[in-house]
Scaffold this motif. Structure first.
Motif, PDB file in Angstrom:
ATOM      1  N   SER A   4       0.815  -1.225   0.000  1.00 19.84           N
ATOM      2  CA  SER A   4       0.000   0.000   0.000  1.00 19.84           C
ATOM      3  C   SER A   4       0.847   1.273   0.000  1.00 19.84           C
ATOM      4  O   SER A   4       0.347   2.337  -0.344  1.00 19.84           O
ATOM      5  N   GLU A   8      -1.701   2.267  -5.784  1.00 17.97           N
ATOM      6  CA  GLU A   8      -3.123   2.609  -5.700  1.00 17.97           C
ATOM      7  C   GLU A   8      -3.815   1.938  -6.884  1.00 17.97           C
ATOM      8  O   GLU A   8      -3.208   1.753  -7.941  1.00 17.97           O
ATOM      9  N   THR A  46      -4.205  -1.617   0.630  1.00 20.98           N
ATOM     10  CA  THR A  46      -4.042  -0.880  -0.620  1.00 20.98           C
ATOM     11  C   THR A  46      -5.373  -0.253  -1.018  1.00 20.98           C
ATOM     12  O   THR A  46      -6.418  -0.888  -0.922  1.00 20.98           O
ATOM     13  N   LYS A  47      -5.334   0.991  -1.449  1.00 21.47           N
ATOM     14  CA  LYS A  47      -6.563   1.734  -1.732  1.00 21.47           C
ATOM     15  C   LYS A  47      -7.102   1.449  -3.131  1.00 21.47           C
ATOM     16  O   LYS A  47      -6.391   1.538  -4.116  1.00 21.47           O
ATOM     17  N   ILE A  49      -9.776   2.936  -5.742  1.00 24.85           N
ATOM     18  CA  ILE A  49     -10.487   4.183  -5.997  1.00 24.85           C
ATOM     19  C   ILE A  49     -11.464   3.959  -7.148  1.00 24.85           C
ATOM     20  O   ILE A  49     -11.052   3.739  -8.289  1.00 24.85           O
ATOM     21  N   CYS A 106      -2.594  10.463  -8.597  1.00 26.83           N
ATOM     22  CA  CYS A 106      -1.999   9.346  -7.856  1.00 26.83           C
ATOM     23  C   CYS A 106      -0.724   9.792  -7.150  1.00 26.83           C
ATOM     24  O   CYS A 106       0.171  10.378  -7.756  1.00 26.83           O
ATOM     25  N   LYS A 108       1.185   7.602  -5.388  1.00 28.08           N
ATOM     26  CA  LYS A 108       2.040   6.421  -5.222  1.00 28.08           C
ATOM     27  C   LYS A 108       2.901   6.236  -6.479  1.00 28.08           C
ATOM     28  O   LYS A 108       2.538   6.681  -7.557  1.00 28.08           O
ATOM     29  N   MET A 111       0.545   2.367 -10.086  1.00 27.50           N
ATOM     30  CA  MET A 111      -0.917   2.322 -10.129  1.00 27.50           C
ATOM     31  C   MET A 111      -1.337   1.080 -10.884  1.00 27.50           C
ATOM     32  O   MET A 111      -0.601   0.548 -11.705  1.00 27.50           O
TER      33      MET A 111
END
Length: 128
Positions: A4, A8, A46-47, A49, A106, A108, A111
């Protein structure tokens, strides 16, 4: 190392069969996709979206109103299950526009593009 910290997940979605007599508002495939990805890739916090295409706000405003009411309930159910998920509030009219926006926002280094109808059937160790 926590995945994470590096990743993302972008989940584009839209109303299924919007131009038919039986449009699908409750997208169970979206739910199965996120759960399978979270579990089979062991993504823990981990997100994810969710980014609905906003084009239906113009072409199918009543359906989109229903869809926009459904998605937050789905996000809440994911969060209750321990899946880090959020709904992006401002979305583009197209998947391409949402993708460009996601790239710009983003934070991170990596992705993941997760189509709303992919199901993961095998466990994959993403940390190896």
């Amino acid at each position: 190392m926590r995945i994470s910290d590096y990743l993302e997940i972008f989940v584009p979605t839209h109303i299924i069969d919007a131009d038919t007599k039986n449009p699908i508002i409750k997208n169970t495939m979206l739910e199965k996709t996120i759960i399978s990805c979270h579990n089979m890739l062991n993504l823990k916090d981990t997100k994810f979206i969710i980014c609905p295409d906003d084009r239906f706000s113009i072409t199918h405003p009543l359906l989109m109103q229903e869809y926009k009411a459904y998605i937050p309930m789905l996000v809440k159910s994911f969060n209750k299950k321990g899946i880090n998920c959020e709904l992006r509030q401002k979305n583009s009219k197209t998947r391409r526009g949402n993708w460009k926006q996601f790239i710009e926002e983003c934070k991170k280094p990596y992705m993941f593009f997760l189509e709303h109808d992919w199901i993961f059937l095998q466990k994959i160790n993403v940390l190896e």
